[in-house]
Design an enzyme around this catalytic site. Structure first.
Site, PDB file in Angstrom:
ATOM      1  N   GLY A   1       0.934  -1.258   0.028  1.00 55.99           N
ATOM      2  CA  GLY A   1      -0.034  -0.179  -0.042  1.00 55.99           C
ATOM      3  C   GLY A   1       0.839   1.352   0.124  1.00 55.99           C
ATOM      4  N   ARG A   2       0.231   2.428  -0.268  1.00 53.50           N
ATOM      5  CA  ARG A   2       0.933   3.723  -0.182  1.00 53.50           C
ATOM      6  C   ARG A   2       2.357   3.660  -1.170  1.00 53.50           C
ATOM      7  NH1 ARG A   2       0.014   6.810   5.586  1.00 53.50           N
ATOM      8  NH2 ARG A   2      -2.256   6.523   5.309  1.00 53.50           N
ATOM      9  N   SER A   3       2.349   3.464  -2.386  1.00 49.39           N
ATOM     10  CA  SER A   3       3.424   2.998  -2.997  1.00 49.39           C
ATOM     11  C   SER A   3       3.196   4.024  -4.394  1.00 49.39           C
ATOM     12  CB  SER A   3       3.542   1.715  -3.229  1.00 49.39           C
ATOM     13  OG  SER A   3       3.666   0.992  -2.240  1.00 49.39           O
TER      14      SER A   3
END
EC number: 4.2.2.10
Length: 428
Positions: free
Chosen positions: A256-258
Site C-alpha cells: 500500500g501507499r506506494s
C-alpha cells in the site's frame, strides 16, 4: 620491498576513496539545479556523533558515508512502553503493533499493549542546507536512524546510501527520509528497507523542487501491517504545493501507499518498476495532480486505489500518449501492466496546469524499464555518468538488536520526550 599491513592498506584505500568521492550524474526534473555541498572537500565522519554534527551544521559539506553508521542503542531503549494493537494486526508477531505517540490519538480505542523499541529510530537526523551525502560503493549504510529535512532547508543531495532498520516491528517506528518545507532536494541511488513507517515522506509544508530517482524501496519484512511479508507504509506525499519528479525507481514487496499523494501537489512518475505489490500502489487524494507514464507494473494487485482517489490523475495509455506534447515538449510513454489490476485515471486537466519548472524529462519505452531499473536502482550501482552498472548491492539483515533489545533502557523522561517530539511532527 616494504610490505604494508593489510588493514593499513585497506584503510588507506578507503581514505583515498572518500577524498575522491563525488556526485555521479546531474540532478534533473524538479530538482534541476541542485548542487548540494558543491565544491566542498569530501570528508568522511569518524562516528555517529560526528555524522550528526556535520549534517546539522551551517557549512556546505560533501559528507562521505564510507561504512555503516549504526545508531541502534545510541539514544537508549524504551522498555515496556505504551503501544497498541491496531485492527490491521491479525497475525501477532508477524504483524505490526503501533507505538503510542504522545500528542496523537492514532491508537484511539485499539487494545493497549507494551513494546520495547529503540529511541534513535523515532526521529531522523536533521540535515541543514547545502549538503551532499554520498556513499562509497555499497558500503554506505545508515542503520537505525533516518534523515529529516525541514524548516526551509534547500540544496541537498542524498546519493548511494542505504537506510535501514528503524524499528520495523512497529508502526510509528521511524521514517527513512522525511521532508517538510524544503526546496531543491535530489534523492538518488538510495535504498530503503526495514522501516517502521514511511520510506519517503513529505509533510504538510511545501517541498518544491524534489526528484527521487534510481532508488530502491524494498518492502520485504518479517513485520507486516498487511500480514503478508510486505511493507504497507512506503511513500507518502502530504505537502501542499509539492513538486516531485519520481523516476527510475524500483518499488517492490509493498502492500500500500506506494505512493499515497494528497493536497495541492504535482507528481510526475515515470519509468518506475513496481513489482510484487499485494495491495495498492497509487492512492491519489483530493487536490493532487499526478502524471503517470512509462511505468511497468508486474504482479501488482491494485495499481490505482479506486476507492480513495478523488485527485486528478493522468495515467497514460497508448491512445492518449500524444496529449503530453504541449506540457512536456514530447509525447508521453504508455504504461505497461503484467499480471496486475487496472491503472485508472484519464484526466488530461493534469497537463494543462503542469509546472514549467520541471524542465526536459527523457523517458524510455517500457520494454527497457524492468531490466534497466533493476540493474541501476539502489546502492552500489552508480557506475559512470549516472547510468549505473548492473551490480548487486549489499544485503542488509536485521542486527541482533531487532529482537534482542540492548540491556540499557531509557529513563521515563527521555522516552517520553522522544515520543512527544515524534508525534509533534508526524501526524500523517
Amino acid at each position: 620491498m616494504v610490505l604494508l599491513h593489510p588493514l593499513l592498506t585497506a584503510a588507506a584505500l578507503l581514505g583515498a576513496s572518500a577524498r575522491a568521492q563525488s556526485v555521479v550524474g546531474t540532478p534533473f526534473g524538479f530538482a534541476s539545479g541542485t548542487t548540494g555541498g558543491g565544491n566542498a572537500a569530501p570528508a568522511a565522519p569518524k562516528d555517529t556523533n560526528e555524522l550528526k554534527e556535520w549534517l546539522a551544521d551551517p557549512n556546505p559539506r560533501v559528507i562521505v558515508i564510507d561504512k555503516e553508521f549504526n545508531f541502534i542503542g545510541t539514544e537508549d531503549t524504551c522498555t515496556d512502553c505504551e503501544c497498541c494493537i491496531p485492527d490491521s494486526n491479525t497475525c501477532g508477531d508477524a504483524g505490526q503493533n503501533a507505538i503510542k505517540t504522545e500528542g496523537s490519538d492514532w491508537c484511539g480505542s485499539y487494545p493497549a499493549t507494551t513494546c520495547t523499541y529503540d529511541n534513535a529510530g523515532l526521529e531522523g537526523m536533521e540535515v541543514a542546507s547545502d549538503k551532499t551525502i554520498i556513499g562509497v560503493g555499497d558500503a554506505g549504510v545508515i542503520r537505525g536512524k533516518g534523515l529529516r529535512l525541514v524548516n526551509g532547508v534547500s540544496n541537498i543531495i542524498i546519493q548511494n546510501v542505504h537506510i535501514t532498520e528503524l524499528n520495523p516491528q512497529y508502526i510509528w517506528g521511524g521514517d527513512a527520509i522525511s521532508l517538510d518545507g524544503t526546496d531543491k532536494i535530489w534523492v538518488d541511488h538510495v535504498k530503503v528497507s526495514l522501516v517502521g513507517r514511511q520510506m519517503f515522506v513529505t509533510g504538510y509544508e511545501s517541498s518544491g523542487g524534489v526528484t527521487v530517482s534510481n532508488s530502491e524501496f524494498d518492502g520485504q519484512t518479517k513485520w507486516s501491517a498487511s500480514c503478508d511479508g510486505h511493507h504497507y507504509w512506503s511513500v507518502l506525499g502530504y505537502g501542499k504545493g509539492d513538486q516531485i519528479t519520481f523516476a527510475n525507481n524500483y518499488i517492490h514487496h509493498t502492500s500500500g501507499r506506494s505512493p499515497k499523494i494528497e493536497f495541492d501537489s504535482h507528481w510526475h512518475a515515470y519509468n518506475n518498476f513496481w513489482e510484487n505489490n499485494s495491495g495498492h500502489a497509487f492512492d491519489v487524494g483530493e487536490g493532487a495532480n499526478v502524471l503517470i507514464e512509462g511505468n511497468v507494473f508486474s504482479n501488482v494487485k491494485t495499481p490505482m486505489n479506486p476507492e480513495d482517489t478523488p485527485g486528478s490523475t493522468f495515467a497514460v495509455n497508448a491512445q492518449d500518449a500524444s496529449s503530453c506534447t504541449s506540457a512536456l515538449g514530447r509525447p508521453c510513454i504508455a504504461n505497461e501492466l503484467t499480471s496486475s489490476g487496472e491503472l485508472s485515471g484519464n484526466d488530461e486537466a493534469v497537463l494543462s496546469g503542469w509546472p514549467k519548472g520541471e524542465g526536459d524529462t527523457k523517458a524510455m519505452t517500457t520494454d527497457k524499464v524492468p531490466s534497466y531499473v533493476k540493474a541501476n536502482a539502489g546502492v552500489g550501482k552508480l557506475g559512470s555518468g549516472g547510468s549505473g552498472a548492473a551490480s548487486s548491492s549489499a544485503s542488509i539483515t536485521p542486527s541482533p538488536t531487532s529482537s534482542a533489545i540492548p540491556s540499557s533502557s531509557a529513563t521515563p523522561s527521555s522516552s517520553a520526550y522522544a515520543r512527544r517530539h515524534y508525534a509533534r511532527h508526524h501526524h500523517y
